[in-house]
Design an enzyme around this catalytic site. Structure first.
Site, PDB file in Angstrom:
ATOM      1  N   ASP A  30       0.817  -1.219   0.000  1.00 35.00           N
ATOM      2  CA  ASP A  30       0.000   0.000   0.000  1.00 35.00           C
ATOM      3  C   ASP A  30       0.854   1.273   0.000  1.00 35.00           C
ATOM      4  O   ASP A  30       1.952   1.286   0.551  1.00 35.00           O
ATOM      5  CB  ASP A  30      -0.916  -0.009   1.234  1.00 35.00           C
ATOM      6  CG  ASP A  30      -1.966   1.075   1.155  1.00 35.00           C
ATOM      7  OD1 ASP A  30      -2.328   1.493   0.034  1.00 35.00           O
ATOM      8  OD2 ASP A  30      -2.425   1.528   2.222  1.00 35.00           O
ATOM      9  N   ASN A  78     -10.616  -2.772  -6.081  1.00 37.18           N
ATOM     10  CA  ASN A  78      -9.778  -1.838  -6.858  1.00 37.18           C
ATOM     11  C   ASN A  78     -10.357  -1.498  -8.236  1.00 37.18           C
ATOM     12  O   ASN A  78      -9.907  -0.552  -8.882  1.00 37.18           O
ATOM     13  CB  ASN A  78      -8.342  -2.360  -7.004  1.00 37.18           C
ATOM     14  CG  ASN A  78      -7.521  -2.250  -5.733  1.00 37.18           C
ATOM     15  OD1 ASN A  78      -6.597  -3.022  -5.497  1.00 37.18           O
ATOM     16  ND2 ASN A  78      -7.840  -1.283  -4.872  1.00 37.18           N
TER      17      ASN A  78
HETATM   18  C1  FPP Z   1      -1.890   0.165  -3.302  1.00 36.05           C
HETATM   19  O1  FPP Z   1      -1.442   1.505  -3.296  1.00 36.05           O
HETATM   20  C2  FPP Z   1      -1.372  -0.529  -4.456  1.00 36.05           C
HETATM   21  C3  FPP Z   1      -2.127  -1.079  -5.452  1.00 36.05           C
HETATM   22  C4  FPP Z   1      -3.611  -1.053  -5.433  1.00 36.05           C
HETATM   23  C5  FPP Z   1      -1.498  -1.704  -6.633  1.00 36.05           C
HETATM   24  C6  FPP Z   1      -0.296  -2.578  -6.343  1.00 36.05           C
HETATM   25  C7  FPP Z   1       0.339  -2.885  -7.640  1.00 36.05           C
HETATM   26  C8  FPP Z   1       1.675  -2.933  -7.871  1.00 36.05           C
HETATM   27  C9  FPP Z   1       2.689  -2.793  -6.798  1.00 36.05           C
HETATM   28  C10 FPP Z   1       2.196  -3.114  -9.271  1.00 36.05           C
HETATM   29  C11 FPP Z   1       1.951  -4.449  -9.923  1.00 36.05           C
HETATM   30  C12 FPP Z   1       2.314  -5.607  -9.114  1.00 36.05           C
HETATM   31  C13 FPP Z   1       3.237  -6.554  -9.404  1.00 36.05           C
HETATM   32  C14 FPP Z   1       3.282  -7.760  -8.546  1.00 36.05           C
HETATM   33  C15 FPP Z   1       4.204  -6.457 -10.526  1.00 36.05           C
HETATM   34  P1  FPP Z   1      -2.510   2.664  -3.492  1.00 36.05           P
HETATM   35  O2  FPP Z   1      -2.641   2.950  -4.942  1.00 36.05           O
HETATM   36  O3  FPP Z   1      -3.778   2.291  -2.804  1.00 36.05           O
HETATM   37  O4  FPP Z   1      -1.800   3.855  -2.764  1.00 36.05           O
HETATM   38  P2  FPP Z   1      -2.529   5.052  -2.001  1.00 36.05           P
HETATM   39  O5  FPP Z   1      -3.310   4.439  -0.878  1.00 36.05           O
HETATM   40  O6  FPP Z   1      -1.375   5.860  -1.524  1.00 36.05           O
HETATM   41  O7  FPP Z   1      -3.377   5.750  -3.007  1.00 36.05           O
END
Ligand code: FPP
Length: 245
Positions: A30, A78
């Site tokens: 996150d 998501n």
């Molecule tokens: C949460 O941060 C992250 C996600 C919903 C996406 C995670 C995806 C990756 C790390 C990339 C693809 C994965 C792999 C395994 C190659 P957020 O967007 O909710 O952050 P925020 O809460 O700060 O908005």
């Protein structure tokens, strides 16, 4: 049920020689969006940086002997994000899988995907199938990537599978066999970077007795050193599984 290589049970961080590596570490990746916003970058840059962090952390997990790493890449919730952002995450997954397939014989990492994959693009599903098929023969470290995953949905799916199986018996262990994680030991340690202290529908069934570790570090800034710290904290805890020591 292990506390350290030498059965260290006291509170306080054990000496390095007494540290045990948890068998299964799970991570809620996150904070990508906030990491980007704080740098004046688009959210997509945060996800790209998060994917890099995942690569580094997965490599490190393998090097220190962690047997299972499970990461939350995309939840069933998501899809509520803007379509451009969803596309970026899916493209990063595709890119990662293409690379992983290319390096598979060298890295020898078994890869599994937990979640309802039917909603993904044909291309991504084909890459996932190929990755799982090629890597099935490896037995060192296993990386599980949760995509279109939700813990409640997984439990409901398991209940339906059991009902449809007609099996008369249902125990804790048998029910676990209907989860995406069938055959994988429960996570010892669940890590959530990114300032929030909630579980967000991640591995609800499997984390019943997991140790939880929260850190304010945003996922793109998470390092192998931070993982070492989480493991030290894990080693300083007593896992009683509802009993007494
Ligand atoms: C949460 O941060 C992250 C996600 C919903 C996406 C995670 C995806 C990756 C790390 C990339 C693809 C994965 C792999 C395994 C190659 P957020 O967007 O909710 O952050 P925020 O809460 O700060 O908005």
């Amino acid at each position: 049920m292990k506390f350290s290589l030498f059965g260290h049970k006291k509170r306080g961080v054990p000496e390095p020689s007494e540290r045990a590596v948890p068998r299964h570490v799970a991570i809620i990746m996150d904070g990508n969006g906030r990491w980007a916003a704080r740098r004046g970058l688009p959210r997509s840059a945060g996800h790209a940086a998060g994917a890099e962090t995942f690569r580094r952390v997965a490599t490190y997990c393998k090097s220190i002997g962690i047997e299972y790493l499970t990461v939350y890449a995309f939840s069933t919730e998501n899809w509520k994000r803007p379509p451009e952002e969803v596309d970026v995450i899916m493209e990063l997954l595709e890119k990662y899988l293409i690379e992983a397939i290319g390096k598979m014989e060298r890295d020898r990492v078994k890869m599994k995907f937990f979640g309802d994959l039917s909603a993904l693009s044909d291309k991504l599903r084909a890459l996932i199938r190929e990755t799982e098929e090629i890597s099935a023969k490896f037995d060192g470290v296993q990386v599980n990537i949760c995509v279109n995953y939700g813990g409640r949905g997984e439990i409901l799916r398991a209940a339906r599978l059991w009902r449809d199986s007609g099996a008369p018996e249902l125990t804790d262990e048998l029910f676990g066999g209907y989860m995406y994680s069938a055959g994988v030991p429960d996570p010892d340690l669940v890590i959530r970077p990114g300032e929030e202290t909630r579980v967000s529908n991640f591995l609800l069934w499997q984390s019943a007795y997991s140790e939880l570790y929260f850190t304010d570090t945003l996922w793109p800034d998470f390092t192998p050193r931070e993982l070492d710290k989480a493991i030290s904290v894990y080693n300083s805890r007593e896992r009683r599984y509802g009993g007494v020591l």
